[in-house]
Design a protein around this motif. Sequence first.
Motif, PDB file in Angstrom:
ATOM      1  N   SER A  10      14.684  26.329  22.169  1.00 39.96           N
ATOM      2  CA  SER A  10      13.530  26.487  23.126  1.00 39.96           C
ATOM      3  C   SER A  10      12.178  26.368  22.200  1.00 39.96           C
ATOM      4  CB  SER A  10      13.519  27.904  23.453  1.00 39.96           C
ATOM      5  OG  SER A  10      12.411  28.006  24.441  1.00 39.96           O
ATOM      6  N   HIS A  14       9.621  22.922  22.249  1.00 43.20           N
ATOM      7  CA  HIS A  14       8.089  23.090  22.436  1.00 43.20           C
ATOM      8  C   HIS A  14       7.505  22.341  21.291  1.00 43.20           C
ATOM      9  CE1 HIS A  14       4.461  24.956  23.133  1.00 43.20           C
ATOM     10  NE2 HIS A  14       4.369  25.495  22.030  1.00 43.20           N
ATOM     11  N   LYS A  62      15.884  18.652  29.284  1.00 43.61           N
ATOM     12  CA  LYS A  62      14.821  18.863  30.167  1.00 43.61           C
ATOM     13  C   LYS A  62      15.371  19.888  31.326  1.00 43.61           C
ATOM     14  CE  LYS A  62      12.132  14.756  29.533  1.00 43.61           C
ATOM     15  NZ  LYS A  62      11.635  13.283  30.272  1.00 43.61           N
ATOM     16  N   VAL A  63      16.654  19.772  31.573  1.00 39.90           N
ATOM     17  CA  VAL A  63      17.455  20.536  32.590  1.00 39.90           C
ATOM     18  C   VAL A  63      17.374  22.107  31.921  1.00 39.90           C
ATOM     19  CG1 VAL A  63      19.406  21.242  33.749  1.00 39.90           C
ATOM     20  CG2 VAL A  63      18.552  18.888  33.996  1.00 39.90           C
ATOM     21  N   ARG A  65      15.752  23.325  29.363  1.00 42.35           N
ATOM     22  CA  ARG A  65      14.532  24.170  28.848  1.00 42.35           C
ATOM     23  C   ARG A  65      13.963  25.146  29.980  1.00 42.35           C
ATOM     24  NH1 ARG A  65       8.884  21.663  26.985  1.00 42.35           N
ATOM     25  NH2 ARG A  65       8.113  23.662  25.893  1.00 42.35           N
ATOM     26  N   PRO A  66      13.791  24.816  31.013  1.00 41.86           N
ATOM     27  CA  PRO A  66      13.103  25.832  31.956  1.00 41.86           C
ATOM     28  C   PRO A  66      13.851  26.921  32.416  1.00 41.86           C
ATOM     29  CG  PRO A  66      13.304  23.687  33.121  1.00 41.86           C
ATOM     30  CD  PRO A  66      13.918  23.375  31.859  1.00 41.86           C
ATOM     31  N   VAL A  67      15.136  27.029  32.072  1.00 43.49           N
ATOM     32  CA  VAL A  67      16.021  28.328  32.594  1.00 43.49           C
ATOM     33  C   VAL A  67      15.894  29.445  31.322  1.00 43.49           C
ATOM     34  CG1 VAL A  67      17.569  26.883  33.981  1.00 43.49           C
ATOM     35  CG2 VAL A  67      18.050  27.244  31.721  1.00 43.49           C
ATOM     36  N   ARG A  70      10.389  32.073  28.382  1.00 46.11           N
ATOM     37  CA  ARG A  70       9.189  31.653  27.803  1.00 46.11           C
ATOM     38  C   ARG A  70       9.123  32.206  26.578  1.00 46.11           C
ATOM     39  NH1 ARG A  70       3.986  29.679  30.850  1.00 46.11           N
ATOM     40  NH2 ARG A  70       4.818  27.932  31.732  1.00 46.11           N
ATOM     41  N   ARG A  73       9.854  30.906  22.858  1.00 45.20           N
ATOM     42  CA  ARG A  73       9.200  29.757  22.525  1.00 45.20           C
ATOM     43  C   ARG A  73       8.061  30.549  21.497  1.00 45.20           C
ATOM     44  NH1 ARG A  73       6.976  26.935  27.769  1.00 45.20           N
ATOM     45  NH2 ARG A  73       9.061  26.739  28.887  1.00 45.20           N
TER      46      ARG A  73
END
Length: 75
Positions: A10, A14, A62-63, A65-67, A70, A73
Amino acid sequence: MNLYHLRYFSTLAHIEHYTKAADILAITQPSLSYAISTLEEELGVKLFEKNGRNVTLTKYGKVLRPVLPREWRSH
């Protein structure tokens, strides 16, 4: 799968730079590289593409990272 490896992923996603991400995470750059390689082996996909000293996410990165939270980071 190690939760630290996911946190490292993560942060690297970033920052997009191994050395800077390792400094932020307070680990060595080889340790970060090893952790990311291990994670990629476990998942069976490449998460990053190297562009000189920088890295960018692959479509698999990219798949993923969003799961992830936050809060993982590091800034």
